[in-house]
Design an enzyme around this catalytic site. Structure first.
Site, PDB file in Angstrom:
ATOM      1  N   ASP A 261      -9.820   5.727  -2.131  1.00  0.00           N
ATOM      2  CA  ASP A 261      -8.622   6.282  -2.763  1.00  0.00           C
ATOM      3  C   ASP A 261      -9.066   6.922  -4.081  1.00  0.00           C
ATOM      4  O   ASP A 261     -10.271   7.032  -4.338  1.00  0.00           O
ATOM      5  CB  ASP A 261      -7.553   5.190  -2.979  1.00  0.00           C
ATOM      6  CG  ASP A 261      -7.919   4.246  -4.116  1.00  0.00           C
ATOM      7  OD1 ASP A 261      -9.111   4.215  -4.520  1.00  0.00           O
ATOM      8  OD2 ASP A 261      -7.024   3.537  -4.610  1.00  0.00           O
TER       9      ASP A 261
ATOM     10  N   CYS B  39     -25.235   2.133 -12.343  1.00  0.00           N
ATOM     11  CA  CYS B  39     -24.487   3.383 -12.521  1.00  0.00           C
ATOM     12  C   CYS B  39     -25.384   4.524 -12.996  1.00  0.00           C
ATOM     13  O   CYS B  39     -25.899   4.503 -14.107  1.00  0.00           O
ATOM     14  CB  CYS B  39     -23.342   3.151 -13.512  1.00  0.00           C
ATOM     15  SG  CYS B  39     -22.346   4.625 -13.770  1.00  0.00           S
TER      16      CYS B  39
ATOM     17  N   GLU C 128       0.830  -1.211   0.000  1.00  0.00           N
ATOM     18  CA  GLU C 128       0.000   0.000   0.000  1.00  0.00           C
ATOM     19  C   GLU C 128       0.863   1.259   0.000  1.00  0.00           C
ATOM     20  O   GLU C 128       0.531   2.236  -0.652  1.00  0.00           O
ATOM     21  CB  GLU C 128      -0.954   0.004   1.201  1.00  0.00           C
ATOM     22  CG  GLU C 128      -2.066  -1.039   1.099  1.00  0.00           C
ATOM     23  CD  GLU C 128      -2.975  -0.808  -0.104  1.00  0.00           C
ATOM     24  OE1 GLU C 128      -3.020   0.312  -0.630  1.00  0.00           O
ATOM     25  OE2 GLU C 128      -3.632  -1.773  -0.532  1.00  0.00           O
TER      26      GLU C 128
ATOM     27  N   CYS D 265     -17.492   1.425 -20.256  1.00  0.00           N
ATOM     28  CA  CYS D 265     -18.799   1.182 -19.624  1.00  0.00           C
ATOM     29  C   CYS D 265     -19.469  -0.084 -20.153  1.00  0.00           C
ATOM     30  O   CYS D 265     -20.154  -0.781 -19.410  1.00  0.00           O
ATOM     31  CB  CYS D 265     -19.710   2.382 -19.831  1.00  0.00           C
ATOM     32  SG  CYS D 265     -19.071   3.861 -19.055  1.00  0.00           S
TER      33      CYS D 265
ATOM     34  N   CYS E 276     -18.496  -3.000 -18.142  1.00  0.00           N
ATOM     35  CA  CYS E 276     -18.452  -2.777 -16.694  1.00  0.00           C
ATOM     36  C   CYS E 276     -19.429  -3.699 -15.952  1.00  0.00           C
ATOM     37  O   CYS E 276     -20.611  -3.758 -16.292  1.00  0.00           O
ATOM     38  CB  CYS E 276     -18.795  -1.319 -16.420  1.00  0.00           C
ATOM     39  SG  CYS E 276     -18.890  -0.956 -14.669  1.00  0.00           S
TER      40      CYS E 276
ATOM     41  N   TYR F 199      -6.915   5.734   4.696  1.00  0.00           N
ATOM     42  CA  TYR F 199      -7.005   4.784   3.585  1.00  0.00           C
ATOM     43  C   TYR F 199      -6.140   3.542   3.839  1.00  0.00           C
ATOM     44  O   TYR F 199      -6.613   2.402   3.731  1.00  0.00           O
ATOM     45  CB  TYR F 199      -6.586   5.453   2.246  1.00  0.00           C
ATOM     46  CG  TYR F 199      -6.273   4.389   1.241  1.00  0.00           C
ATOM     47  CD1 TYR F 199      -7.295   3.702   0.602  1.00  0.00           C
ATOM     48  CD2 TYR F 199      -4.947   3.976   1.018  1.00  0.00           C
ATOM     49  CE1 TYR F 199      -7.020   2.644  -0.241  1.00  0.00           C
ATOM     50  CE2 TYR F 199      -4.665   2.923   0.175  1.00  0.00           C
ATOM     51  CZ  TYR F 199      -5.704   2.265  -0.454  1.00  0.00           C
ATOM     52  OH  TYR F 199      -5.441   1.209  -1.263  1.00  0.00           O
TER      53      TYR F 199
END
Ligand code: SF4
Length: 421
Positions: A166, A236, A64, A227, A230, A148
């Site tokens: 994030d 969405c 991370e 998209c 997706c 985070y």
């Protein structure tokens, strides 16, 4: 009713996931996609297979920190070398800052490596080598671990059902729920954390968080999101808005009042149809980076076997590129002519070396531009050949002569490697 201190006001319904059935479907769709398409990454393998909980937390923590501001493809190699050299917190706690900087060289934002090592020392000396197991404790007890990183370690290594936010998550959530207010503003960030905590899958929190980030990194990308491919497209709002051209009426939900919804785009620029889903997220205009010029001199001599050697000096232990090595460098005033820059460099070198340096002897090589997070730095590069028996040892900062090979093995920044090239 008054909200508890620190709690964010509930988001208008349009920007929330209010339907438990939809939340369940979204979790299922996202996790199924992740199981099919996830990238094979070394820290994922360690998080899934390492039986020792402290080592598992450490392995995720290192990844991370390296992944902050750095692309996955760049990190993999550094990560493998790091974990091979320091497989445990105890091993890292015993490393020197010089070794850490050497391994980190080229990864950028060098204070990350230093802070990681300091924090490892703390875990070993103050927490008996045991990683805290919850996001709250990780954030409270480990220096350099923010909200985070704490959420990522706790969910991925310890299965705590806690969300993460994030840059990738910000983008995905803002699109899923048409959040178009400045995505760096505290009101939006608070709402996104609430949303991430509410959405995270209770039985697979680490996978869910990684899936959401992976979606942002590979499908819901900033400029041309895919998209059509997706896995959560039916959830969405941005995509629906694009397809149908206006906000979709939601039963029993009042539209956000134009102009006074804290999460909608500003009333002056509500929706640009040429942008489609990339209307979201929106950011306030970025601050311009500071522009600086630095004169850098590559002092060169012939070493004992006739191979060229270069003088490098160590930077101060705090500030930009702390503790790294570089060719002697001096800040330049803006708007100097080439001749003035050369003279300024000769003056600096003279004061620094304690012996006369003729500006004419400095050979102009070229300019190297390097962009740090907030600084647009131009290095004006000169070289100065010196006599072979020159033993220069300026008192002001640690220095050493190195061959090209030794230079590359030293803790030098990417900018200095460009200078040598
Ligand atoms: Fe992103 Fe498009 Fe998926 Fe919406 S449908 S989450 S905009 S990739």
């Amino acid at each position: 009713a008054a909200l508890p201190a620190g709690a964010a006001a509930p988001a208008p319904a349009r920007h929330r996931f209010g339907d438990p059935a939809e939340v369940g479907a979204l979790r299922g769709d996202l996790l199924a996609w992740y199981d099919r398409c996830k990238r094979d990454l070394p820290w994922r393998a360690l998080a899934a297979t390492e039986p020792d909980a402290d080592r598992r937390g450490y392995a995720v923590w290192v990844s991370e920190i390296m992944l902050q501001q750095t692309q996955v493809a760049t990190v993999i190699d550094y990560y493998n070398r790091w974990m091979q050299k320091w497989p445990t917190l105890q091993a890292l706690a015993q490393a020197s800052l010089e070794e850490v900087n050497e391994l980190w060289a080229g990864l950028g934002y060098y204070s990350r490596g230093k802070r990681l090592q300091e924090a490892a020392k703390k875990v070993v000396s103050e927490l008996a080598g045991h990683m805290p197991r919850t996001a709250e404790d990780l954030q409270k007890l480990l220096p350099g671990v923010g909200r985070y990183t704490a959420g990522a370690i706790a969910s991925i290594s310890y299965g705590q059902a806690t969300g993460v936010v994030d840059g990738n998550v910000i983008r995905v959530l803002c699109r899923l729920r048409c959040i178009g207010a400045d995505s760096s503003s505290p009101v939006v960030i608070d709402q996104l954390w609430d949303m991430a905590n509410a959405l995270v899958d209770r039985s697979r929190p680490g996978d869910f968080n990684q899936a959401l980030m992976e979606l942002g990194a590979t499908v819901c990308v900033p400029k041309a999101p895919l998209c059509g491919e997706c896995p959560v497209k039916q959830h969405c709002q941005a995509r629906r808005r694009k397809l149908f051209g206006k906000p979709i009426p939601m039963p029993d939900v009042e539209d956000c009042g134009v102009g006074d919804c804290p999460l909608c785009p500003p009333a002056t620029e509500p929706w640009d149809s040429s942008l489609g889903v990339t209307n979201f997220p929106r950011k306030a205009a970025k601050k311009q980076p500071r522009v600086t010029r630095t004169a850098t001199c590559v002092l060169e001599r012939r070493g004992s076997c006739g191979t060229p050697e270069y003088l490098i000096v160590q930077r101060p232990s705090s500030g930009l590129l702390a503790g790294l090595w570089e060719f002697p460098s001096f800040p330049l005033a803006q708007d100097l002519q080439e001749k003035e820059e050369r003279e300024a460099l000769a003056d600096h070198l003279q004061a620094w070396m304690g012996q006369p340096v003729a500006a004419k002897g400095l050979r102009f090589i070229g300019e190297v531009t390097h962009i740090f997070s907030h600084i647009h730095q131009t290095y004006v590069v000169y070289s100065l050949p010196l006599d072979g028996d020159m033993t220069l040892a300026p008192a002001s900062s640690p220095s050493r002569w190195v061959t090209e090979k030794e230079f590359h093995a030293s803790a030098v920044s990417t900018a200095m490697k460009k200078v040598l090239e």
